[in-house]
Design an enzyme around this catalytic site. Structure first.
Site, PDB file in Angstrom:
ATOM      1  N   GLN A 237       0.837  -1.207   0.000  1.00 45.84           N
ATOM      2  CA  GLN A 237       0.000   0.000   0.000  1.00 45.84           C
ATOM      3  C   GLN A 237       0.870   1.255   0.000  1.00 45.84           C
ATOM      4  OE1 GLN A 237      -2.217   0.508   3.619  1.00 45.84           O
ATOM      5  NE2 GLN A 237      -3.738   1.851   2.687  1.00 45.84           N
ATOM      6  N   GLY A 238       0.750   2.067  -1.032  1.00 42.87           N
ATOM      7  CA  GLY A 238       1.533   3.297  -1.122  1.00 42.87           C
ATOM      8  C   GLY A 238       0.701   4.526  -0.778  1.00 42.87           C
TER       9      GLY A 238
ATOM     10  N   SER B  45       0.930   6.408   2.926  1.00 42.92           N
ATOM     11  CA  SER B  45       1.622   7.317   3.839  1.00 42.92           C
ATOM     12  C   SER B  45       2.916   7.856   3.239  1.00 42.92           C
ATOM     13  CB  SER B  45       1.933   6.610   5.156  1.00 42.92           C
ATOM     14  OG  SER B  45       0.756   6.296   5.862  1.00 42.92           O
TER      15      SER B  45
ATOM     16  N   GLU C 228     -10.932  -1.311   5.596  1.00 42.30           N
ATOM     17  CA  GLU C 228      -9.800  -1.638   6.469  1.00 42.30           C
ATOM     18  C   GLU C 228     -10.177  -1.461   7.930  1.00 42.30           C
ATOM     19  OE1 GLU C 228      -5.117  -0.314   7.177  1.00 42.30           O
ATOM     20  OE2 GLU C 228      -6.451   0.995   6.057  1.00 42.30           O
TER      21      GLU C 228
ATOM     22  N   SER D 161      -5.723   7.851  12.219  1.00 50.66           N
ATOM     23  CA  SER D 161      -5.493   7.891  13.662  1.00 50.66           C
ATOM     24  C   SER D 161      -6.816   7.967  14.420  1.00 50.66           C
ATOM     25  CB  SER D 161      -4.614   9.091  14.030  1.00 50.66           C
ATOM     26  OG  SER D 161      -5.340  10.287  13.911  1.00 50.66           O
ATOM     27  N   ASN D 162      -6.791   7.506  15.665  1.00 51.88           N
ATOM     28  CA  ASN D 162      -8.020   7.489  16.460  1.00 51.88           C
ATOM     29  C   ASN D 162      -8.580   8.881  16.681  1.00 51.88           C
ATOM     30  OD1 ASN D 162      -7.718   4.749  16.564  1.00 51.88           O
ATOM     31  ND2 ASN D 162      -7.612   4.598  18.783  1.00 51.88           N
ATOM     32  N   GLU D 163      -7.710   9.872  16.738  1.00 55.39           N
ATOM     33  CA  GLU D 163      -8.196  11.242  16.905  1.00 55.39           C
ATOM     34  C   GLU D 163      -9.027  11.683  15.704  1.00 55.39           C
ATOM     35  OE1 GLU D 163      -4.967  10.422  19.606  1.00 55.39           O
ATOM     36  OE2 GLU D 163      -5.098  10.209  17.423  1.00 55.39           O
TER      37      GLU D 163
END
Length: 395
Positions: free
Chosen positions: A126-127, A129, A244, A380-382
């Site tokens: 997976q490209g 990030s 995902e 992210s969870n935030e």
């Protein structure tokens, strides 16, 4: 809402358990139970076993190799896979790029790539990030510029899991630099053997090289390797990440971790009795089990309501599963570390002969540190809390 399983589904669960018990190499199961890394061959061989059975891509449409199972049966299959434990089908192909291709790709892409993904003939990575563009993925800077009947790709991806094994990478590339941040991004498939691609491993705290940097230096990609419409890649990425996040809940895996914690806590002494008999430890373990049960019920509600949100629009509640699932996974690594105590101190990287069979404690401390990542990847969870506030609570 009825969240119980009917007799057919109960019988199906037993069929799945029996197949896993009889078909999975016990050595691979033991690696997973003890927290050791599986090899590339372990993963490829198991996915091909599943594909021979017709179970490698159970959630895909039947015309592309799927099983036609109901959402409940897919849930049962995934839970039993994680509880066994058995290696999951490579998620970058089966859960990520595969559904994007069969939903948004053209017929040539479907015909070529989908059978190869199911049989692990192609290993995908997976490209997404980039340095400075992880959780804020829309700020990515890797570019793809049209030149005749090709794209010229330049830039860098990072934290690219298992890129050292990959045959192909699916990338988000900026194809319109003048568009706003979430626009002007395209979803492009790139052969990892292309000239100008460099893979540089990033060694992690456990001595492994699970993640990598991937550099693109004037990489030439055929124009037909774009998926869907130009500059619509952000929409496809949201579709992919929604799938995902449901899998990130990993209820079955957490159940297996609890089983392992109880097993080890029955072996390790705390004073004159096993740790599992310590009231404070039992209270922490019980609290985590209760949270896991609540997560399981939430996931079953999502399964029961599948189809409500329409094609390409995953349930926003998948963000809830991602948040709580990752938090429980982290809590369980903390409990494992508490069980292990000083036995975790003599750490050695895998493969040096010191942490092979019988060395039950060696993988636990690295696992604890490694699982700090699960509240970051997949969004992210935030950021997920912001999604819930807007899409679920309407704030």
């Amino acid at each position: 809402m009825d969240l119980s399983f009917n007799p057919e589904e109960v019988a199906f669960r037993e069929e799945v358990r029996t197949f896993f018990r009889e078909s999975l190499d016990p050595v691979v199961r033991k690696k997973l139970q003890e927290g050791h890394h599986t090899s590339k061959d372990d993963l490829v061989n198991w996915q091909r076993t599943l594909n021979k059975k017709g179970w490698a891509v159970p959630h895909w449409p039947t015309e592309y190799g799927g099983t036609g199972w109901s959402a409940a049966k897919q849930y049962i299959f995934l839970e039993e896979l994680q509880k066994t434990p058995a290696p999951p089908p490579l998620p970058f192909g089966v859960n990520m790029v595969g559904p994007v291709i069969y939903t948004f790709g053209n017929e040539q892409q479907k015909k070529h790539f989908l059978p190869r993904i199911a049989n692990m003939d192609d290993w995908w990575c997976q490209g997404f990030s980039e340095p400075g563009s992880g959780s804020d993925l829309a700020s990515l800077k890797t570019t793809a510029k049209k030149k005749g009947d090709t794209w010229i790709v330049n830039g860098q991806k990072t934290w690219t899991t298992l890129a050292q094994h990959a045959d192909w990478i699916f990338c988000l590339c900026r194809t319109d630099p003048d568009a706003k941040k979430q626009s002007g991004i395209s979803f492009i498939l790139i052969d990892m053997k292309s000239k100008g691609i460099t893979v540089r491993p990033i060694q992690t705290i456990d001595g492994g090289v699970e993640v990598n940097e991937v550099f693109f230096d004037d990489v030439v990609v055929p124009a037909e390797n774009i998926v869907g419409e130009e500059n619509k890649g952000w929409d496809y990425a949201k579709f992919l990440l929604g799938n995902e996040r449901v899998n990130i809940a990993r209820v079955g895996m957490s159940k297996e971790r609890i089983r392992r914690i109880k097993e080890l806590a029955g072996m390790v002494m705390s004073g004159d009795k096993p740790l599992i008999e310590d009231p404070q430890f039992r209270q922490k373990l019980a609290a985590t089990e209760i949270e896991l049960k609540a997560l399981e019920l939430t996931q079953m509600r999502v399964v029961a309501a599948e189809g409500k949100h329409g094609k390409g629009k995953p349930d926003p509640a998948s963000s809830i599963l991602k948040i709580k699932g990752s938090e429980i996974q982290q809590t369980l690594t903390e409990l494992l570390l508490e069980v292990t105590g000083p036995f975790a101190l003599p750490f050695a990287p895998e493969g040096d002969g010191r942490n092979e069979e019988g060395d039950w404690a060696s993988p636990i401390a690295p696992g604890y540190f490694n699982y700090r990542k699960v509240s970051i990847y997949g969004g992210s969870n935030e950021i997920q809390r912001n999604i819930i506030a807007k899409a679920v609570l309407g704030l």
